[in-house]
Write an enzyme that holds these catalytic residues in place. Sequence first.
Site, PDB file in Angstrom:
ATOM      1  N   SER A 182       0.801  -1.222   0.000  1.00 53.83           N
ATOM      2  CA  SER A 182       0.000   0.000   0.000  1.00 53.83           C
ATOM      3  C   SER A 182       0.833   1.270   0.000  1.00 53.83           C
ATOM      4  CB  SER A 182      -0.940   0.004   1.201  1.00 53.83           C
ATOM      5  OG  SER A 182      -0.216  -0.140   2.403  1.00 53.83           O
ATOM      6  N   HIS A 210      -5.098  -3.310  -3.061  1.00 55.12           N
ATOM      7  CA  HIS A 210      -4.669  -2.348  -4.086  1.00 55.12           C
ATOM      8  C   HIS A 210      -4.439  -2.990  -5.453  1.00 55.12           C
ATOM      9  CE1 HIS A 210      -4.231   0.920  -1.173  1.00 55.12           C
ATOM     10  NE2 HIS A 210      -3.837  -0.036  -0.349  1.00 55.12           N
ATOM     11  N   LYS A 242     -11.456   0.869  -2.681  1.00 55.61           N
ATOM     12  CA  LYS A 242     -10.342   1.524  -3.382  1.00 55.61           C
ATOM     13  C   LYS A 242     -10.690   1.584  -4.876  1.00 55.61           C
ATOM     14  CE  LYS A 242      -7.483  -0.016   0.414  1.00 55.61           C
ATOM     15  NZ  LYS A 242      -7.691   1.132   1.296  1.00 55.61           N
TER      16      LYS A 242
END
Length: 389
Positions: A182, A210, A242
């Site tokens: 991250s 991610h 995300k």
Amino acid sequence: MPRPLLSDRLAAQHAERVRASLVRRLRTVDAVDGAYVWIGGRRLLNFASNDYLGLAQHPALREALAVAAARWGVGATAAHLLGGHREEHAALEAVLARWTGRERALLFSDGWMANLGIVSALLDRDDVCVQDKLNHASLLDAARLAGCELKRYPHADCDGAARQLDARPDAAALLASDGVFSMDGDVAPLRELASLCAGQRATLMIDDAHGIGVLGDEGAGSVAEAGLAQDDVPILMATLGKALGVAGAFVAGSAALIDGLVQSARPFIYTTAMPPALAAAARAAVDIARFEGWRRDRLARLIAHFRSGASTAGLELMASRTPIQPVVIGESAAALAASAELEVAGFYVPAIRPPTVPDGKARLRVTLSALHAESDVERLLAALETALA
Ligand SMILES: Cc1ncc(COP(=O)(O)O)c(C=O)c1O
């Protein structure tokens, strides 16, 4: 000795944070407008969001949310096992399982709870959890809270991971790693970790917060990109907040894993189910993420543009091919100063400091989004050159 006062301790900790330039500041965003945010009365080009595909404000997600809210109301009103599990949740779980090529998926309220739920359901005091040193805080804390032995290995070092497993040959073992790290943006050595785990009878868990939506065919994530199936990575966790632009998280794996988590993952059992309208919005997001490949193509172009521009400007970047493109500054005070200078120039790029990143590695965590234009990237590069001169 009198009993220490917690308020004194807080005050001492605060003074130390001030001294070390580590005070965190909560700022309110007044409005969002595409790739821009309004903060403190100023319009800033946002290079800090995890909305990699630009879906958080997408009309199809808003519509799905509104339609589902009209049908279901707002709250789920109960835990999943007590009447909170609605058709929207079941439909989203089916879509997520299909997308990631797993038998089943299970929703959690957020990624933190998913990691805590998975690790603490699977591991006991006598077990070992082997983790990359740069794993997300939620994975590290999950192992601590599970009460098992936590053994960390140097970043992305499979030999180091093997040594940690070798040190506990008789213990049941979970090896957990971020798929995309991250704060650094690099991808874990997934194939090597999978073969290590297969040889050591350890279970591999990948947190693809991610990677999902961003990497792999149809955005199925870093694990799919590495060609790893359910048997190779039995526990795949990812978030919906995300690249998918919503909120929440899921774990995907075998039916046996999911059934086991339903029985014993406390952050799944003892919490109100996510609002059904969020599940509906997430399902709309998965559709777009899978089938609008142009968003990933655009991201890839922006990443290449940023990296080549940075190299021309003599800006040193980390070895990342993902939308996370950190610029390491070093000391926290210097990172704060650079971030402030960028803000004056019209950019929002907060400084990331210890303990989120190691000491001496404070950075500007630049993130790119399909919402950006190449000209935005060029303007940021020019401002970075000035700020870091
Ligand atoms: C790698 C990783 N895992 C888990 C999380 C937690 O997910 P959530 O924001 O849904 O709690 C984050 C970030 O927030 C993350 O970066």
